[in-house]
Motif scaffolding. Sequence first.
Motif, PDB file in Angstrom:
ATOM      1  N   TYR A 114       0.828  -1.205   0.000  1.00  0.00           N
ATOM      2  CA  TYR A 114       0.000   0.000   0.000  1.00  0.00           C
ATOM      3  C   TYR A 114       0.867   1.262   0.000  1.00  0.00           C
ATOM      4  O   TYR A 114       0.517   2.270  -0.606  1.00  0.00           O
ATOM      5  CB  TYR A 114      -0.919   0.001   1.222  1.00  0.00           C
ATOM      6  CG  TYR A 114      -2.205  -0.781   1.046  1.00  0.00           C
ATOM      7  CD1 TYR A 114      -2.265  -1.863   0.180  1.00  0.00           C
ATOM      8  CD2 TYR A 114      -3.349  -0.442   1.753  1.00  0.00           C
ATOM      9  CE1 TYR A 114      -3.430  -2.589   0.024  1.00  0.00           C
ATOM     10  CE2 TYR A 114      -4.526  -1.158   1.600  1.00  0.00           C
ATOM     11  CZ  TYR A 114      -4.565  -2.233   0.732  1.00  0.00           C
ATOM     12  OH  TYR A 114      -5.731  -2.943   0.576  1.00  0.00           O
TER      13      TYR A 114
ATOM     14  N   VAL B  69       2.329   1.734  -3.619  1.00  0.00           N
ATOM     15  CA  VAL B  69       1.308   2.168  -4.569  1.00  0.00           C
ATOM     16  C   VAL B  69       0.855   3.594  -4.271  1.00  0.00           C
ATOM     17  O   VAL B  69       0.675   4.415  -5.180  1.00  0.00           O
ATOM     18  CB  VAL B  69       0.110   1.200  -4.539  1.00  0.00           C
ATOM     19  CG1 VAL B  69      -0.999   1.691  -5.451  1.00  0.00           C
ATOM     20  CG2 VAL B  69       0.550  -0.200  -4.947  1.00  0.00           C
TER      21      VAL B  69
ATOM     22  N   SER C 140       1.467   6.602  -6.974  1.00  0.00           N
ATOM     23  CA  SER C 140       0.273   7.197  -7.581  1.00  0.00           C
ATOM     24  C   SER C 140       0.086   8.659  -7.177  1.00  0.00           C
ATOM     25  O   SER C 140      -0.182   9.521  -8.033  1.00  0.00           O
ATOM     26  CB  SER C 140      -0.970   6.388  -7.197  1.00  0.00           C
ATOM     27  OG  SER C 140      -1.113   6.338  -5.778  1.00  0.00           O
TER      28      SER C 140
ATOM     29  N   PHE D 291     -10.000   5.753  -7.937  1.00  0.00           N
ATOM     30  CA  PHE D 291      -8.827   4.900  -7.753  1.00  0.00           C
ATOM     31  C   PHE D 291      -8.502   4.721  -6.276  1.00  0.00           C
ATOM     32  O   PHE D 291      -8.171   3.602  -5.837  1.00  0.00           O
ATOM     33  CB  PHE D 291      -7.644   5.514  -8.488  1.00  0.00           C
ATOM     34  CG  PHE D 291      -6.327   4.851  -8.187  1.00  0.00           C
ATOM     35  CD1 PHE D 291      -6.001   3.630  -8.762  1.00  0.00           C
ATOM     36  CD2 PHE D 291      -5.433   5.444  -7.302  1.00  0.00           C
ATOM     37  CE1 PHE D 291      -4.784   3.017  -8.473  1.00  0.00           C
ATOM     38  CE2 PHE D 291      -4.227   4.836  -7.011  1.00  0.00           C
ATOM     39  CZ  PHE D 291      -3.888   3.614  -7.582  1.00  0.00           C
TER      40      PHE D 291
ATOM     41  N   TRP E 268      -8.604   0.860  -4.755  1.00  0.00           N
ATOM     42  CA  TRP E 268      -7.344   0.221  -4.406  1.00  0.00           C
ATOM     43  C   TRP E 268      -7.102   0.171  -2.901  1.00  0.00           C
ATOM     44  O   TRP E 268      -6.663  -0.874  -2.394  1.00  0.00           O
ATOM     45  CB  TRP E 268      -6.199   0.942  -5.096  1.00  0.00           C
ATOM     46  CG  TRP E 268      -4.874   0.237  -4.927  1.00  0.00           C
ATOM     47  CD1 TRP E 268      -3.978   0.376  -3.916  1.00  0.00           C
ATOM     48  CD2 TRP E 268      -4.344  -0.781  -5.778  1.00  0.00           C
ATOM     49  NE1 TRP E 268      -2.900  -0.459  -4.082  1.00  0.00           N
ATOM     50  CE2 TRP E 268      -3.115  -1.199  -5.231  1.00  0.00           C
ATOM     51  CE3 TRP E 268      -4.803  -1.373  -6.963  1.00  0.00           C
ATOM     52  CZ2 TRP E 268      -2.326  -2.183  -5.822  1.00  0.00           C
ATOM     53  CZ3 TRP E 268      -4.004  -2.335  -7.550  1.00  0.00           C
ATOM     54  CH2 TRP E 268      -2.775  -2.727  -6.979  1.00  0.00           C
TER      55      TRP E 268
ATOM     56  N   PRO F 126     -11.070  -1.287  -0.492  1.00  0.00           N
ATOM     57  CA  PRO F 126     -11.945  -2.226  -1.243  1.00  0.00           C
ATOM     58  C   PRO F 126     -13.030  -2.834  -0.349  1.00  0.00           C
ATOM     59  O   PRO F 126     -12.919  -2.819   0.860  1.00  0.00           O
ATOM     60  CB  PRO F 126     -10.961  -3.295  -1.721  1.00  0.00           C
ATOM     61  CG  PRO F 126      -9.849  -3.264  -0.718  1.00  0.00           C
ATOM     62  CD  PRO F 126      -9.730  -1.844  -0.272  1.00  0.00           C
TER      63      PRO F 126
END
Length: 273
Positions: A160, A163, A167, A266, A270, A273
């Motif tokens: 996590y 990412v 991002s 997003f 991600w 969820p």
Amino acid sequence: MDESLKNLPTSHLLGSVPAVIDEGKGNSTTSYEVPSANMQIFPPTNGGDRGRGYQTLESPGPSEPFEQQPANSWKGVFSVSSYTQYFNVDTDLVLNRLLGSLHPIGGDFFTKIDANPDLYGLIWISTTLVFVLASLGNCATYLMQKNTDNTTTWSFNVSYVNVAAGSIYGYAAVVPLLFYFLLQYMGSNPSLIKFWCMWGYSLFIFVLASFLLVIPVEFLRWLIIILTGAASACFVATNLKSYIEGSDLKIVVVAAFALQLALGVFIKVWFFP
């Protein structure tokens, strides 16, 4: 020594210095005048009125201030001193801009930052959002699994962090840069620093929404992220619309709105969820 030798004329001798008669005293006493030393700098300077001939040490020119490399030159891009002006903000100014980013239809954010755009918000809001998404995303995932299976144990997913960093940092840096080049190509005159500043503060609302997304109710999560994404997208679109001119640039405003809303989706898919 013979007195007759002293009266011989010496002006014809090589290297002799003629006598200087001091007429002010009215007598025939002779004295020698020693010329004053005048040191000069070699070689002479080039250009300007001061650069003609040699420059003496006894009359230095006015002190010249240190010349900083401008940020728009290639040397200025790699100079740390070129960016210090973009971190010249205090707590009150940052709080005012954070609160301003929560008004999605204001459209006056560029007017507020016109005199002093900063990169402080871009860096620290993005960094805060990265750690908030990584930590609360793991917590929300655990609560959702725990709600359906009581035997679920806590486990921290380190991916996590990777990412979230890739991002959020990538979005905050690349998207304003793309719109900057796009508007330049379309004939506008944008400011990259102002774009980075505006897009950085637009991420603040996602930091607040992340704490609400921990609630283990899926419908409520989607409602929160849609409202958050729409508010952030309206903030970007309205301010971008007030900054650029021309009806042919409406597609740019629509694209900015869609990208900001897609970022919210997003984040939900991600990390929560």
